[in-house]
Enzyme design. Structure first.
Site, short mmCIF file in Angstrom:
data_model
loop_
_atom_site.label_atom_id
_atom_site.label_comp_id
_atom_site.label_asym_id
_atom_site.label_seq_id
_atom_site.Cartn_x
_atom_site.Cartn_y
_atom_site.Cartn_z
N LYS A 196 0.83 -1.21 0.00
CA LYS A 196 0.00 0.00 0.00
C LYS A 196 0.86 1.26 0.00
CE LYS A 196 -2.07 -1.06 3.92
NZ LYS A 196 -1.45 -2.36 4.22
N ARG A 252 -9.59 1.19 8.15
CA ARG A 252 -9.22 -0.17 8.55
C ARG A 252 -10.33 -0.85 9.34
NH1 ARG A 252 -3.37 1.03 8.60
NH2 ARG A 252 -2.14 -0.84 8.94
N ARG A 267 11.97 -4.89 5.31
CA ARG A 267 11.63 -3.51 4.96
C ARG A 267 12.41 -2.50 5.82
NH1 ARG A 267 5.47 -1.42 5.17
NH2 ARG A 267 5.56 -1.88 7.38
N ARG A 326 11.11 -0.49 10.98
CA ARG A 326 10.04 0.03 11.82
C ARG A 326 9.92 -0.84 13.05
NH1 ARG A 326 4.68 1.00 8.33
NH2 ARG A 326 3.80 -0.20 10.06
N ARG A 360 -0.53 -8.11 13.54
CA ARG A 360 -1.09 -7.23 12.51
C ARG A 360 -1.90 -8.04 11.49
NH1 ARG A 360 4.29 -4.40 10.99
NH2 ARG A 360 3.17 -3.49 9.23
P1 AMP Z 1 0.74 1.21 8.73
O1 AMP Z 1 1.84 2.22 8.61
O2 AMP Z 1 -0.43 1.50 7.84
O3 AMP Z 1 1.23 -0.21 8.61
O4 AMP Z 1 0.17 1.34 10.22
C1 AMP Z 1 0.99 1.06 11.34
C2 AMP Z 1 0.14 0.93 12.58
O5 AMP Z 1 -0.53 2.18 12.83
C3 AMP Z 1 -0.96 -0.10 12.53
O6 AMP Z 1 -0.50 -1.40 12.86
C4 AMP Z 1 -1.93 0.45 13.57
O7 AMP Z 1 -1.47 0.21 14.88
C5 AMP Z 1 -1.83 1.96 13.34
N1 AMP Z 1 -2.80 2.43 12.33
C6 AMP Z 1 -2.52 2.93 11.09
N2 AMP Z 1 -3.65 3.26 10.45
C7 AMP Z 1 -4.68 2.94 11.29
C8 AMP Z 1 -6.09 3.01 11.19
N3 AMP Z 1 -6.69 3.47 10.07
N4 AMP Z 1 -6.83 2.61 12.25
C9 AMP Z 1 -6.24 2.16 13.38
N5 AMP Z 1 -4.91 2.03 13.54
C10 AMP Z 1 -4.12 2.42 12.50
#
Ligand code: AMP
Length: 210
Positions: free
Chosen positions: A14, A89, A124, A157, A168
């Site tokens: 994404k 999400r 990553r 990360r 996740r």
């Molecule tokens: P990402 O960078 O999209 O992989 O997001 C990293 C983490 O941020 C996720 O595992 C969640 O803990 C939190 N997070 C990101 N976007 C959301 C969302 N839309 N709703 C809830 N938690 C989020």
């Protein structure tokens, strides 16, 4: 204004597809993960609340994320279109987003096997400043630890660990997969084969979105 939503499991690409769409289409990119990580870096109250949820691989509560997105959508840079990565999400987030008008909407579901996605996540690297995405195996930064784009520091990360990645995926299956149904029923869902290298995935995506 046009809205694209990028869906897919952790590691489905994404973020990478969002960067390419931003560059090529001139769309604004909204990544809730980046917004939350920026809040944590700032040490804000929202960042403090979000931190533990993120570190464990769980979801940050809807009210907090919906509010951060609401503020982001007010910034006034969306007229050329925007792409959302990692939001919505949950069903509650999808319903909140549907209340924000747009001229057209597509939800792009990037499909990739769990094995391939986990492999990508565990190799990553991410820029802590601008969020640019690298990969130890096939796309390392030109200078080790330094972002090609902004010169920021590039590292793993903290939630790209085997344990957080497992969680996740579990959360993705339970909370996010049902949201795909929501967009399917609305008739705006597009599926893209997300396997293989980023350039190929992007070609397939452009064909479906054009
Ligand atoms: P990402 O960078 O999209 O992989 O997001 C990293 C983490 O941020 C996720 O595992 C969640 O803990 C939190 N997070 C990101 N976007 C959301 C969302 N839309 N709703 C809830 N938690 C989020």
């Amino acid at each position: 204004m046009k809205r694209l939503i990028l869906f897919g499991a952790p590691g489905s690409g994404k973020g990478t597809m969002g960067e390419l769409i931003q560059r090529d289409f001139g769309y604004a990119r909204i990544s809730t993960g980046d917004i939350l990580r920026a809040e944590i870096e700032l040490g804000s109250a929202d960042g403090l609340k979000a931190r533990a949820f993120m570190a464990s691989g769980g979801l940050v509560p809807d009210d907090l994320v919906v509010e951060l997105v609401r503020k982001r959508l007010l910034r006034g840079d969306l007229d050329g279109g925007y792409v959302m990565d990692g939001y919505p999400r949950t069903l509650a987030q999808a319903v909140a987003l549907s209340a924000v008008a747009c001229s057209s909407e597509k939800a792009i579901f990037i499909e990739v096997s769990e094995n391939e996605a986990v492999d990508r996540l565990l190799s990553r690297l991410t820029c802590r400043e601008c969020g640019a995405i690298y990969n130890l195996k096939n796309k390392p930064p030109r200078r080790e630890g330094v972002c090609d784009i902004c010169g920021g520091s590039v590292a793993r990360r903290s939630d790209d660990t085997a344990e957080a990645v497992r969680r996740r995926f579990q959360v993705y299956g339970e909370r996010t997969l049902p949201v795909i149904d929501y967009y399917d029923k609305a008739g705006v869902l597009v599926r893209v084969d997300g396997s293989g290298d980023a350039a190929r995935v992007y070609d397939r995506l452009k064909e479906r979105v054009a």
